[in-house]
Design a protein around this motif. Structure first.
Motif, short mmCIF file in Angstrom:
data_model
loop_
_atom_site.label_atom_id
_atom_site.label_comp_id
_atom_site.label_asym_id
_atom_site.label_seq_id
_atom_site.Cartn_x
_atom_site.Cartn_y
_atom_site.Cartn_z
N LEU A 1 1.13 -1.19 0.03
CA LEU A 1 0.00 -0.02 0.37
C LEU A 1 1.02 1.28 -0.24
O LEU A 1 1.54 1.58 1.48
N GLU A 2 0.94 2.55 -1.36
CA GLU A 2 1.80 3.63 -1.01
C GLU A 2 0.85 4.26 -0.62
O GLU A 2 -0.09 4.40 -1.33
N ARG A 3 1.45 5.14 -0.10
CA ARG A 3 0.59 6.55 0.16
C ARG A 3 1.90 7.72 0.04
O ARG A 3 2.86 7.55 -0.02
N TYR A 4 1.02 8.86 0.31
CA TYR A 4 2.32 10.58 0.09
C TYR A 4 1.81 11.04 1.01
O TYR A 4 0.99 11.66 1.55
N MET B 1 5.00 14.19 3.68
CA MET B 1 5.91 14.92 3.82
C MET B 1 6.24 15.65 5.25
O MET B 1 4.98 15.79 5.55
N THR B 2 7.39 16.22 5.50
CA THR B 2 7.36 16.74 7.02
C THR B 2 6.47 17.89 6.88
O THR B 2 5.78 17.40 7.91
N GLU B 3 6.08 18.54 6.09
CA GLU B 3 5.76 19.95 6.51
C GLU B 3 3.67 19.34 7.21
O GLU B 3 3.16 20.12 7.34
N GLY C 1 5.69 21.50 -3.79
CA GLY C 1 7.20 21.14 -4.89
C GLY C 1 6.99 19.80 -5.52
O GLY C 1 7.62 19.65 -6.66
N ASP C 2 6.08 19.05 -5.26
CA ASP C 2 6.09 17.50 -6.24
C ASP C 2 5.20 18.24 -7.29
O ASP C 2 4.03 18.75 -7.34
N LEU C 3 5.60 17.29 -8.63
CA LEU C 3 4.55 17.61 -9.84
C LEU C 3 3.66 16.26 -9.68
O LEU C 3 3.77 14.93 -9.63
N GLY D 1 9.28 19.67 -8.55
CA GLY D 1 9.53 20.94 -9.08
C GLY D 1 11.10 21.77 -8.50
O GLY D 1 11.58 22.07 -8.85
N LYS D 2 10.92 20.52 -7.11
CA LYS D 2 11.73 21.16 -6.25
C LYS D 2 13.29 20.13 -6.66
O LYS D 2 13.24 18.81 -6.97
N ASP D 3 14.32 21.60 -6.70
CA ASP D 3 15.73 20.09 -6.93
C ASP D 3 15.66 19.35 -5.81
O ASP D 3 16.72 20.73 -4.47
N TYR E 1 15.92 9.76 2.46
CA TYR E 1 16.87 10.53 2.88
C TYR E 1 16.40 12.24 1.69
O TYR E 1 17.13 11.40 0.77
N ASN E 2 16.27 13.56 2.38
CA ASN E 2 16.52 14.35 1.19
C ASN E 2 17.66 15.00 1.57
O ASN E 2 18.38 15.49 2.54
N ILE E 3 18.09 15.02 0.18
CA ILE E 3 19.77 15.76 0.06
C ILE E 3 19.30 17.20 -0.59
O ILE E 3 18.87 16.73 -2.00
P1 AMP Z 1 10.54 15.11 3.80
O1 AMP Z 1 9.94 16.26 3.39
O2 AMP Z 1 11.56 14.36 4.22
O3 AMP Z 1 9.59 14.84 4.62
O4 AMP Z 1 10.27 14.45 1.95
C1 AMP Z 1 8.97 14.86 1.41
C2 AMP Z 1 9.05 13.98 -0.25
O5 AMP Z 1 8.91 13.30 0.52
C3 AMP Z 1 7.53 14.12 -0.75
O6 AMP Z 1 7.25 15.89 -0.96
C4 AMP Z 1 7.22 14.15 -1.99
O7 AMP Z 1 8.44 14.71 -3.19
C5 AMP Z 1 8.99 12.79 -1.50
N1 AMP Z 1 7.50 11.13 -1.62
C6 AMP Z 1 6.66 11.34 -0.59
N2 AMP Z 1 6.17 9.60 -0.75
C7 AMP Z 1 6.36 9.48 -1.86
C8 AMP Z 1 6.02 8.82 -2.33
N3 AMP Z 1 4.88 7.80 -2.12
N4 AMP Z 1 6.23 8.56 -3.79
C9 AMP Z 1 7.21 9.32 -3.97
N5 AMP Z 1 7.54 10.43 -3.57
C10 AMP Z 1 6.52 10.84 -2.04
#
Ligand code: AMP
Ligand code: MLC
Length: 504
Positions: free
Chosen positions: A297-300, A302-304, A381-383, A398-400, A407-409
């Motif tokens: 089960l995939e979900r989406y 972010m920290t904010e 910032g996600d497309l 959209g964000k670099d 882990y975000n870099i």
């Molecule tokens: P963070 O700032 O560490 O919380 O990372 C959040 C980012 O992770 C999001 O803005 C997305 O770009 C990415 N992300 C989280 N879940 C998914 C997912 N299931 N598929 C693709 N990208 C994801």
């Protein structure tokens, strides 16, 4: 006195004798035992003179005591600020001074390096090792195991989580009690968690995924967690028959699939596998189903925003999509230039609004205003796009940003360090497909006319400046970077050129 987050997640378990944490060495910690330990830490915090609203920065290894610090902060009305142990002293200095943390808890081994930093910031320094031992536990053992919970409301802040910024400066995302509670309630319900669940917890507890998604859901449901220090595939496979659910980043699933010991038999007791934090390849989804019969089960999220969308628990889990907006979460796709909502199916920037969306960036009103609209929509910032059935697909960023193993870099932060190296005129850091981590950073360096950079010497030269996971896996030296007519570096061209660099 009322403290909604504490009462719902911890307080109501004060006399609950059922297991909360199963440790890999066979130790078991009951809910009541955990709540009592947390109360001791809350007493320590108060005895130190910390008061509600103060920030407590915690850079320690994963342990039951480390988790109890989170509960203690909530109970004492303090703001919990967890930090990746991989951060260098220089990185920690920024977080402590920016947040104005009054207490920094670190591993005893980092104490010497962090002492001057704590002194400069006026923060008190205490220690906790990966087993939970240290000065803080010593102090806690002398304190009572009951604490008068500090009154809070859902709009009070509970945590700061730092997230890297496009300019290289990290931003402290302020999360309220209500943000965390609303998401925990929604996910518990949507994913059907109950007190019968046992979650295999192998994520770090300094990020949204391991702390708020995994832990808060289990606390709300009253279930148990097999609390593993890291996602060692062998350990995951060994404990899986005692668990009902796993939450992980895609790397967990690709690593499990690499092991011939990971068989359908081992997953027979499991009811749910959740993936998030980075894109799960449709191929991994298919291979996992073929091997185990389970559909991940995939979900989406972010920290904010905590979690925004999820594939359904009952219903079609579509590979390559992140599912449908969660109840209470509004999601729209907008034109990046005008902000206008786009028609179904068109690709644009994903924006979200709901009780899950954070309160802004600490001390950064301009950055907050740039990303959080006055009407409450957060520009992720996600497309992505939404199909006619409402399923959301993320097609890029959209964000670099590079997401390596979850882990975000942020390239800018790494480029600033590389640009300082002898022989480097400028640099570009890009994310390149990586078989284990999804993507990983590669550094493209423009050589000075009279001196080429010594690539082999780079890791040593930048030691201590960046957490090691941010250091590019490979460097390529070039004469110039590709630029568009506006003079902007064309990272898409670089990504295409070097796409195969880390494939083996
Ligand atoms: P963070 O700032 O560490 O919380 O990372 C959040 C980012 O992770 C999001 O803005 C997305 O770009 C990415 N992300 C989280 N879940 C998914 C997912 N299931 N598929 C693709 N990208 C994801
Ligand atoms: C470790 N290393 C990494 C790395 N993790 N390099 C790049 N990317 C990573 N993610 C490096 C270390 O610096 C070290 O290098 C070497 O790899 C071995 O380190 P390790 O600690 O032994 O690695 P391992 O235990 O195998 O960890 C890999 C991992 C871990 C992928 C399991 O990174 C992980 O748990 N990631 C999950 C992150 C997460 O929880 N993200 C959620 C964010 S919340 P050297 O040079 O020192 O040898 C979020 C919102 C949402 O995004 O939607 O959930």
């Amino acid at each position: 006195m009322a403290n909604p987050l504490y009462d719902e997640l911890f307080g109501r378990h004060a006399t609950n004798k059922t297991p909360f944490l199963y440790l890999p060495d066979g130790h078991l910690i009951s809910y009541a035992g955990f709540v009592a330990v947390a109360a001791r830490y809350a007493n320590v915090f108060t005895a130190m003179g910390l008061s509600p609203g103060d920030r407590v920065a915690v850079q320690v290894g994963k342990s039951a005591d480390a988790l109890a610090l989170y509960a203690a902060c909530v109970q004492a009305g303090l703001i919990f600020l967890p930090l990746n142990p991989a951060y260098t002293a220089a990185e920690v200095e920024y977080f402590v001074s920016d947040s104005g943390a009054r207490l920094l808890v670190c591993d005893p081994q980092a104490q010497e390096a962090l002492k001057p930093i704590a002194e400069r910031s006026g923060a008190r320094l205490e220690t906790m090792s990966g087993t939970g031992a240290g000065s803080l536990r010593d102090a806690a053992q002398k304190q009572p195991d009951r604490f008068d919970t500090v009154a809070r409301t859902e709009s009070d802040l509970a945590a700061f989580l730092y997230t890297s910024g496009t300019t290289g400066r990290s931003k402290g995302a302020m999360l309220s009690q209500g943000n965390l509670l609303s998401n925990a309630r929604t996910l518990t319900e949507e994913w059907a968690f109950t007190s019968a669940d046992v979650l295999l917890h192998a994520l770090p507890i300094f990020h949204t995924h391991g702390l708020f998604v995994a832990t808060n859901v289990i606390l709300l449901a009253g279930g148990g967690m097999i609390f593993l220090p890291r996602p060692d595939p062998e350990q995951l496979i060994r404990f899986m028959p005692q668990a009902t659910a796993l939450m992980g980043v895609p790397t967990f699933y690709t690593r499990l699939l690499e092991s011939p010991d990971f068989t359908a038999d081992r997953t027979a007791h499991m009811r749910l596998f959740v993936s998030g934090s980075a894109p799960l390849l449709a191929e991994t989804h298919a291979r996992f189903e073929e091997r185990t019969g389970h559909r991940i089960l995939e979900r989406y999220g972010m920290t904010e925003t905590n979690m925004n969308t999820s594939n359904p628990y009952d219903g079609e889990r579509r590979a390559g999509t992140v599912g449908l907006p969660l109840p209470g979460v509004e999601l729209k796709v907008t034109d990046p230039d005008t902000g206008a909502t786009l028609p179904t199916g068109d690709v644009g920037v994903i924006e979200v609004r709901g009780p899950n969306v954070f309160q802004g960036y600490w001390n950064m009103p301009e950055k907050t205003a740039a990303e959080l609209r006055e009407d409450g929509f957060f520009i992720t910032g996600d497309l992505g796009c939404i199909d006619e059935d409402g399923y959301v697909q993320i097609v890029g960023r959209g964000k670099d940003l590079i997401i390596s193993g979850g882990y975000n870099i942020y390239p800018k932060e790494v480029e600033l360090v590389l640009d300082e190296l002898p022989g480097v005129v400028e640099s570009a850091v890009i994310g390149v497909p990586h078989p284990d981590l999804g993507e990983a950073p590669v550094g493209i360096l423009v050589a000075a006319e009279d001196k080429r950079p010594d690539v082999d010497a780079i890791p040593a030269a930048i030691e201590g400046k960046l957490a090691r996971y941010k250091i590019p896996r490979r460097f390529v030296v070039v004469d110039a970077l590709p630029r568009n007519t506006m003079g902007k570096v064309q990272k898409n061209v670089l990504r295409d050129t070097y796409a195969g660099l880390l494939s083996d």
